[in-house]
Design a protein around this motif. Structure first.
Motif, short mmCIF file in Angstrom:
data_model
loop_
_atom_site.label_atom_id
_atom_site.label_comp_id
_atom_site.label_asym_id
_atom_site.label_seq_id
_atom_site.Cartn_x
_atom_site.Cartn_y
_atom_site.Cartn_z
N LEU A 1 0.74 -1.21 -0.07
CA LEU A 1 0.04 -0.11 -0.07
C LEU A 1 0.94 1.29 -0.03
N TRP B 1 -2.59 5.33 -1.68
CA TRP B 1 -3.43 5.73 -0.40
C TRP B 1 -3.41 7.33 -0.38
N VAL C 1 -6.12 9.81 1.60
CA VAL C 1 -5.72 10.56 2.45
C VAL C 1 -5.77 12.09 2.29
N LEU D 1 -9.74 2.60 1.49
CA LEU D 1 -8.47 2.08 1.58
C LEU D 1 -8.79 0.32 1.61
N CYS E 1 -6.53 -2.18 -0.71
CA CYS E 1 -5.83 -3.30 -0.41
C CYS E 1 -6.27 -4.51 -0.85
N GLN F 1 -5.00 -4.54 -4.71
CA GLN F 1 -3.60 -3.93 -4.99
C GLN F 1 -2.57 -5.20 -5.68
N ALA G 1 -5.49 -2.57 5.94
CA ALA G 1 -6.29 -1.32 5.59
C ALA G 1 -6.86 -0.72 6.85
N SER H 1 -4.03 1.19 8.79
CA SER H 1 -3.76 2.44 8.05
C SER H 1 -4.55 3.54 8.32
#
Length: 223
Positions: free
Chosen positions: A12, A18, A22, A57, A61, A64, A91, A94
């Protein structure tokens, strides 16, 4: 499992996918949170914004890895469910770090007072309530995200639309733990009362656990 979670987290981080969620969350907070605002109102806003970001997220994940790499990882760790669970936990971790950092910033810049600035709000109690509400929204964001991506939904367009809808429903539907936790913060701000959302957190954990168990089981069938 810890090594597998670190592997997913490293994927990630290196992918830079990300950045979009974010930055969206940062922009959301920049618009709605100001220095000197009542702390409970700002904490409720911060927690609510984390739910769709967490769902995003999770989608990142869960998708990915290329199919071939996913198959190799699953074979190495004992099956698709275990590999998929690691992606979900990466995920969630994070999102948890992001939410905790945002909550800390809000506590530093917000005024520990009620909406009308007449009643003092204990910062420690407000921080605990904010962290629990953030955790509640993150858990429901995981549930929303995993129901709207592989292996439940495979088409990217439908998956994205469903994720947006599921995140919105999790925030506005009556009986939703996330709505209860966020509403408790905002309502408590009117009187300066801190409502620590323990029951909503337990409900969100139960929902996330049940959905995760179902989705991980589906990976054995649908890959």
């Amino acid at each position: 499992m810890s090594a597998l979670i670190r592997y997913q987290a490293a994927l990630l981080l290196r992918s830079q996918r990300w950045l979009a969620p974010v930055l969206l969350y940062v922009a959301f907070l920049a618009v709605g949170v100001r220095s000197g605002q009542p702390v409970l109102d700002s904490l409720g806003y911060t927690a609510a914004g984390l739910l769709p970001v967490t769902a995003w997220l999770v989608r990142i994940c869960a998708t990915q890895e290329p199919p071939a790499a996913r198959t190799v990882v699953a074979a190495a760790v004992g099956g698709q469910p275990r590999a998929h669970l690691a992606a979900l936990l990466a995920a969630l971790g994070s999102a948890g770090l992001l939410g905790a950092a945002a909550t800390a910033v809000v506590l530093l810049i917000s005024e520990p007072a009620s909406t009308d600035h007449t009643v003092e709000v204990p910062p420690a109690s407000a921080g605990l309530a904010g962290l629990l509400a953030t955790a509640c929204c993150a858990l429901l964001g995981v549930a929303a995200g995993e129901l709207c991506t592989r292996p439940v939904l495979r088409r990217r367009g439908w998956s994205l639309a469903a994720t947006v809808g599921a995140a919105l429903l999790a925030l506005v539907t009556s009986g939703s733990p996330a709505k209860y936790a966020v509403t408790g913060l905002v309502t408590g701000s009117h009187t300066g009362t801190v409502l620590v959302p323990v029951l909503p957190l337990l409900g969100a954990a139960a929902v996330a656990t049940a959905v995760t168990a179902l989705v991980c089981r589906l990976t054995s069938v649908r890959g």
